[in-house]
Design an enzyme around this catalytic site. Structure first.
Site, PDB file in Angstrom:
ATOM      1  N   THR A  15       0.832  -1.213   0.000  1.00 37.78           N
ATOM      2  CA  THR A  15       0.000   0.000   0.000  1.00 37.78           C
ATOM      3  C   THR A  15       0.862   1.257   0.000  1.00 37.78           C
ATOM      4  O   THR A  15       0.674   2.158  -0.821  1.00 37.78           O
ATOM      5  CB  THR A  15      -0.911   0.011   1.263  1.00 37.78           C
ATOM      6  OG1 THR A  15      -1.621  -1.227   1.298  1.00 37.78           O
ATOM      7  CG2 THR A  15      -1.877   1.164   1.250  1.00 37.78           C
ATOM      8  N   LYS A  91       6.521   1.629  12.773  1.00 38.53           N
ATOM      9  CA  LYS A  91       6.387   2.050  14.176  1.00 38.53           C
ATOM     10  C   LYS A  91       6.906   0.981  15.137  1.00 38.53           C
ATOM     11  O   LYS A  91       7.622   1.271  16.090  1.00 38.53           O
ATOM     12  CB  LYS A  91       4.898   2.305  14.420  1.00 38.53           C
ATOM     13  CG  LYS A  91       4.452   2.389  15.826  1.00 38.53           C
ATOM     14  CD  LYS A  91       2.978   2.065  15.890  1.00 38.53           C
ATOM     15  CE  LYS A  91       2.742   0.606  15.644  1.00 38.53           C
ATOM     16  NZ  LYS A  91       1.401   0.207  15.319  1.00 38.53           N
ATOM     17  N   GLU A 115       9.463   9.638  10.166  1.00 39.84           N
ATOM     18  CA  GLU A 115       8.303  10.527  10.307  1.00 39.84           C
ATOM     19  C   GLU A 115       6.982   9.787  10.113  1.00 39.84           C
ATOM     20  O   GLU A 115       6.014  10.008  10.852  1.00 39.84           O
ATOM     21  CB  GLU A 115       8.420  11.659   9.278  1.00 39.84           C
ATOM     22  CG  GLU A 115       7.354  12.706   9.346  1.00 39.84           C
ATOM     23  CD  GLU A 115       7.497  13.596  10.580  1.00 39.84           C
ATOM     24  OE1 GLU A 115       6.679  13.397  11.493  1.00 39.84           O
ATOM     25  OE2 GLU A 115       8.395  14.453  10.630  1.00 39.84           O
ATOM     26  N   VAL A 118       4.604   7.695  12.901  1.00 42.37           N
ATOM     27  CA  VAL A 118       3.806   8.184  14.023  1.00 42.37           C
ATOM     28  C   VAL A 118       2.417   8.697  13.669  1.00 42.37           C
ATOM     29  O   VAL A 118       1.431   8.209  14.164  1.00 42.37           O
ATOM     30  CB  VAL A 118       4.563   9.253  14.829  1.00 42.37           C
ATOM     31  CG1 VAL A 118       3.684   9.829  15.919  1.00 42.37           C
ATOM     32  CG2 VAL A 118       5.770   8.614  15.467  1.00 42.37           C
ATOM     33  N   ILE A 122       1.137  13.817   9.019  1.00 49.28           N
ATOM     34  CA  ILE A 122       1.453  15.005   9.849  1.00 49.28           C
ATOM     35  C   ILE A 122       2.944  15.013  10.174  1.00 49.28           C
ATOM     36  O   ILE A 122       3.452  14.066  10.766  1.00 49.28           O
ATOM     37  CB  ILE A 122       0.655  14.967  11.178  1.00 49.28           C
ATOM     38  CG1 ILE A 122      -0.836  14.777  10.917  1.00 49.28           C
ATOM     39  CG2 ILE A 122       0.907  16.231  11.976  1.00 49.28           C
ATOM     40  CD1 ILE A 122      -1.652  14.566  12.183  1.00 49.28           C
ATOM     41  N   GLY A 173     -12.937   0.445   5.641  1.00 52.21           N
ATOM     42  CA  GLY A 173     -11.500   0.235   5.442  1.00 52.21           C
ATOM     43  C   GLY A 173     -10.638   0.951   6.470  1.00 52.21           C
ATOM     44  O   GLY A 173      -9.419   1.031   6.323  1.00 52.21           O
ATOM     45  N   LYS A 191       3.118   4.686  19.447  1.00 55.41           N
ATOM     46  CA  LYS A 191       3.387   5.979  18.803  1.00 55.41           C
ATOM     47  C   LYS A 191       3.742   7.037  19.844  1.00 55.41           C
ATOM     48  O   LYS A 191       4.625   7.870  19.629  1.00 55.41           O
ATOM     49  CB  LYS A 191       2.171   6.407  17.980  1.00 55.41           C
ATOM     50  CG  LYS A 191       1.974   5.508  16.760  1.00 55.41           C
ATOM     51  CD  LYS A 191       0.629   5.718  16.133  1.00 55.41           C
ATOM     52  CE  LYS A 191       0.476   4.897  14.858  1.00 55.41           C
ATOM     53  NZ  LYS A 191      -0.905   4.894  14.378  1.00 55.41           N
TER      54      LYS A 191
HETATM   55  N1  LIG Z   1      -0.939   1.431   5.193  1.00 56.75           N
HETATM   56  C1  LIG Z   1      -0.920   2.553   5.921  1.00 56.75           C
HETATM   57  O1  LIG Z   1      -1.837   3.378   5.884  1.00 56.75           O
HETATM   58  C2  LIG Z   1       0.265   2.827   6.816  1.00 56.75           C
HETATM   59  C3  LIG Z   1       0.281   4.029   7.577  1.00 56.75           C
HETATM   60  C4  LIG Z   1       1.397   4.327   8.381  1.00 56.75           C
HETATM   61  C5  LIG Z   1       2.446   3.429   8.435  1.00 56.75           C
HETATM   62  N2  LIG Z   1       2.377   2.254   7.714  1.00 56.75           N
HETATM   63  C6  LIG Z   1       3.525   1.344   7.806  1.00 56.75           C
HETATM   64  O2  LIG Z   1       4.108   1.187   6.520  1.00 56.75           O
HETATM   65  C7  LIG Z   1       4.679  -0.124   6.385  1.00 56.75           C
HETATM   66  C8  LIG Z   1       4.103  -0.778   5.136  1.00 56.75           C
HETATM   67  O3  LIG Z   1       2.696  -0.899   5.275  1.00 56.75           O
HETATM   68  P1  LIG Z   1       1.760  -1.304   4.038  1.00 56.75           P
HETATM   69  O4  LIG Z   1       0.364  -0.978   4.477  1.00 56.75           O
HETATM   70  O5  LIG Z   1       2.281  -0.724   2.775  1.00 56.75           O
HETATM   71  O6  LIG Z   1       1.962  -2.903   4.029  1.00 56.75           O
HETATM   72  P2  LIG Z   1       1.558  -3.918   2.857  1.00 56.75           P
HETATM   73  O7  LIG Z   1       0.547  -3.310   1.954  1.00 56.75           O
HETATM   74  O8  LIG Z   1       1.252  -5.200   3.537  1.00 56.75           O
HETATM   75  O9  LIG Z   1       2.902  -4.085   2.002  1.00 56.75           O
HETATM   76  C9  LIG Z   1       4.029  -4.723   2.502  1.00 56.75           C
HETATM   77  C10 LIG Z   1       5.021  -4.944   1.355  1.00 56.75           C
HETATM   78  O10 LIG Z   1       6.216  -5.490   1.915  1.00 56.75           O
HETATM   79  C11 LIG Z   1       6.506  -6.729   1.276  1.00 56.75           C
HETATM   80  N3  LIG Z   1       7.049  -7.645   2.259  1.00 56.75           N
HETATM   81  C12 LIG Z   1       6.524  -7.971   3.464  1.00 56.75           C
HETATM   82  N4  LIG Z   1       7.327  -8.857   4.099  1.00 56.75           N
HETATM   83  C13 LIG Z   1       8.366  -9.081   3.271  1.00 56.75           C
HETATM   84  C14 LIG Z   1       9.525  -9.899   3.344  1.00 56.75           C
HETATM   85  N5  LIG Z   1       9.762 -10.683   4.403  1.00 56.75           N
HETATM   86  N6  LIG Z   1      10.383  -9.887   2.310  1.00 56.75           N
HETATM   87  C15 LIG Z   1      10.149  -9.103   1.236  1.00 56.75           C
HETATM   88  N7  LIG Z   1       9.080  -8.305   1.097  1.00 56.75           N
HETATM   89  C16 LIG Z   1       8.201  -8.300   2.104  1.00 56.75           C
HETATM   90  C17 LIG Z   1       5.194  -7.227   0.710  1.00 56.75           C
HETATM   91  O11 LIG Z   1       5.482  -8.095  -0.351  1.00 56.75           O
HETATM   92  P3  LIG Z   1       4.322  -8.756  -1.288  1.00 56.75           P
HETATM   93  O12 LIG Z   1       3.836  -7.618  -2.144  1.00 56.75           O
HETATM   94  O13 LIG Z   1       5.055  -9.784  -2.053  1.00 56.75           O
HETATM   95  O14 LIG Z   1       3.295  -9.283  -0.334  1.00 56.75           O
HETATM   96  C18 LIG Z   1       4.524  -5.901   0.288  1.00 56.75           C
HETATM   97  O15 LIG Z   1       4.996  -5.514  -0.985  1.00 56.75           O
HETATM   98  C19 LIG Z   1       4.353  -0.829   7.706  1.00 56.75           C
HETATM   99  O16 LIG Z   1       5.447  -0.695   8.592  1.00 56.75           O
HETATM  100  C20 LIG Z   1       3.151  -0.065   8.232  1.00 56.75           C
HETATM  101  O17 LIG Z   1       3.024  -0.148   9.648  1.00 56.75           O
HETATM  102  C21 LIG Z   1       1.330   1.952   6.916  1.00 56.75           C
END
Ligand SMILES: NC(=O)c1ccc[n+]([C@@H]2O[C@H](COP(=O)([O-])OP(=O)(O)OC[C@H]3O[C@@H](n4cnc5c(N)ncnc54)[C@H](OP(=O)(O)O)[C@@H]3O)[C@@H](O)[C@H]2O)c1
Length: 408
Positions: A15, A91, A115, A118, A122, A173, A191
């Site tokens: 995402t 986080k 950044e 958290v 923002i 969602g 956080k």
């Molecule tokens: N989504 C939000 O709104 C949001 C907001 C703030 C912070 N975050 C933080 O941002 C980070 C990413 O979140 P996300 O929502 O983007 O997660 P996500 O949609 O689940 O995407 C994770 C990505 O990392 C890859 N991945 C996971 N484990 C892996 C591994 N062992 N080896 C290689 N690739 C791996 C996945 O591969 P595949 O594509 O092959 O599955 C996918 O491409 C997290 O730390 C989350 O806490 C997210």
């Protein structure tokens, strides 16, 4: 950083990773105009694609967006030690291994920025660290979990039960299938530990942050709060006083003059207080791919611009023993003379002073809703135990903290 394009390795294309790739494509020229260097993604990996060794060997900056601790902890540590800068939105990683990662960054002469870990879009870390870096911050209060703020907003707006509002958040969602990290307050606690560490220069560990969630909140709490002009939020508070630092997360009522009172829906907001500034509040979307990616790209720009690496903790944490709070108290009581006087007597004996009282109903439906002034929590809880023993009570007492500060 040297000249030429900035060679970025992207770990994770989910995402946030996907949104980051798109944002870099759209904004590379603007970043180049502002910093003199163009960001370029030279390697990327996901579970089914790419190798870490390959990506890190081609990069001068890694963007970690895979989440979780394993393998993120190992990869980020190795990159930092090798002098590769890291920007992350993770986080969990920062809360649990922040010190060792900052140490690795020092060893390698690299920067570590987080950044987006958290409050989504923002830029609160930058504000605390840089813009407010010269003042002594007294308190940081935050609505740092959008899921719970969405649920509480819906409960207040429509009178929905907690379960129905949670189901709505899942449909929209805003809540995951397993929402426990969010609704229990654990996500907000992590956080707040990060914000406290930055605001006060102390190493705050997750187990030093007590937290309560919103699972026990009932629609009637919100209905009575409305009558009293209060709004209910899940708040994280990190504060420093002469005794030390206290970091906590709990549901609480806010008066309308508090800057976080009007923050509704899935938004996040953080208020920073210090004598020199009174308060500064920033609010915005706390999650979402493009929103989080914008904070990640902001960190990339900071790294390119050569900002100093974030400092490690400078002080040991002294945890405040008996924090001070105001409370809302809701009692279902038998409708008979002398009830209010007896409750007031118990409160008085425990030195808890009452700010306002609403007495409602007749017969079986009689209830007493009171708001206390701020005082040591131990005194209030002692009074609560004694009130629970009063024979005219028709159910267990319900209490929720109240934040008294108003800035308008
Ligand atoms: N989504 C939000 O709104 C949001 C907001 C703030 C912070 N975050 C933080 O941002 C980070 C990413 O979140 P996300 O929502 O983007 O997660 P996500 O949609 O689940 O995407 C994770 C990505 O990392 C890859 N991945 C996971 N484990 C892996 C591994 N062992 N080896 C290689 N690739 C791996 C996945 O591969 P595949 O594509 O092959 O599955 C996918 O491409 C997290 O730390 C989350 O806490 C997210």
């Amino acid at each position: 950083m040297a000249g030429g394009p900035v060679r970025i390795g992207l770990l994770g294309r989910g995402t946030v990773g996907g949104a980051f790739e798109q944002l870099v494509a759209e904004r590379a020229e603007m970043v180049e105009a502002a910093t003199g260097r163009r960001p370029e993604i030279v390697g990327a990996l996901r579970r089914s694609e790419g190798s870490f060794e390959q990506v890190v060997s081609e990069s001068e900056l890694l963007v970690e967006l895979i989440g979780g601790l394993d393998p993120a902890r190992d990869w980020v540590t190795r990159a930092l030690r090798a002098g590769v800068h890291v920007v992350t939105a993770n986080k969990q990683l920062i809360t649990q291994h922040g010190d060792e990662l900052l140490e690795a960054a020092r060893e390698g002469g690299a920067q570590l920025r987080f950044e987006a870990a958290v409050a989504g879009a923002i830029p609160i870390i930058r504000v605390i660290q840089e813009s407010l870096g010269a003042i002594e911050i007294e308190r940081v209060s935050g609505i740092v979990n959008g899921t719970t703020n969405f649920i509480l907003t819906e409960m207040a707006r429509t009178g929905a039960s907690y379960d129905d509002a949670l189901a709505q958040a899942q449909t929209a969602g805003y809540a995951e299938a397993d929402p426990s990290e969010d609704v229990s307050g654990a996500d907000a606690a992590a956080k707040m530990a990060i914000l406290a560490r930055l605001a006060f220069g102390t190493a705050v560990q997750l187990d030093q942050v007590p937290y309560e969630g919103i699972e026990q909140i009932r629609p009637e709490d919100l209905a009575y709060a409305k009558e009293l002009g209060l709004s209910l939020k899940l708040l994280g508070i990190a504060e420093r006083n002469s005794e030390g630092v206290g970091v906590r997360v709990f549901p609480c009522f806010l008066y309308p003059g508090h800057p976080l009172a009007p923050v509704e829906g899935a938004f996040n907001a953080v208020t920073v207080e210090a004598p020199q500034i009174t308060e500064i509040t920033m609010s915005g979307p706390g999650a979402g791919g493009p929103e989080t990616a914008s904070a990640v790209l902001g960190d990339v720009v900071s790294v390119i611009s050569g900002g100093a690496p974030l400092p490690g903790p400078t002080e040991e944490l002294a945890v405040v023993g008996d924090p001070s709070s105001a409370f809302y108290l809701h009692l279902e009581v038998a409708d008979r003379p002398g009830v209010l006087a007896q409750v007031a007597d118990v409160l008085g004996r425990n030195e808890v002073s009452v700010r306002s009282v609403v007495q409602q109903g007749l017969g079986e439906d009689a209830r007493l809703v009171m708001v206390m002034h701020e005082g040591p929590e131990s005194r209030f809880f002692q009074a609560l135990e004694q009130i629970a023993e009063l024979e005219f009570l028709r159910g267990p007492p319900r209490s929720i903290r109240v934040i008294e500060e108003e800035f308008t």
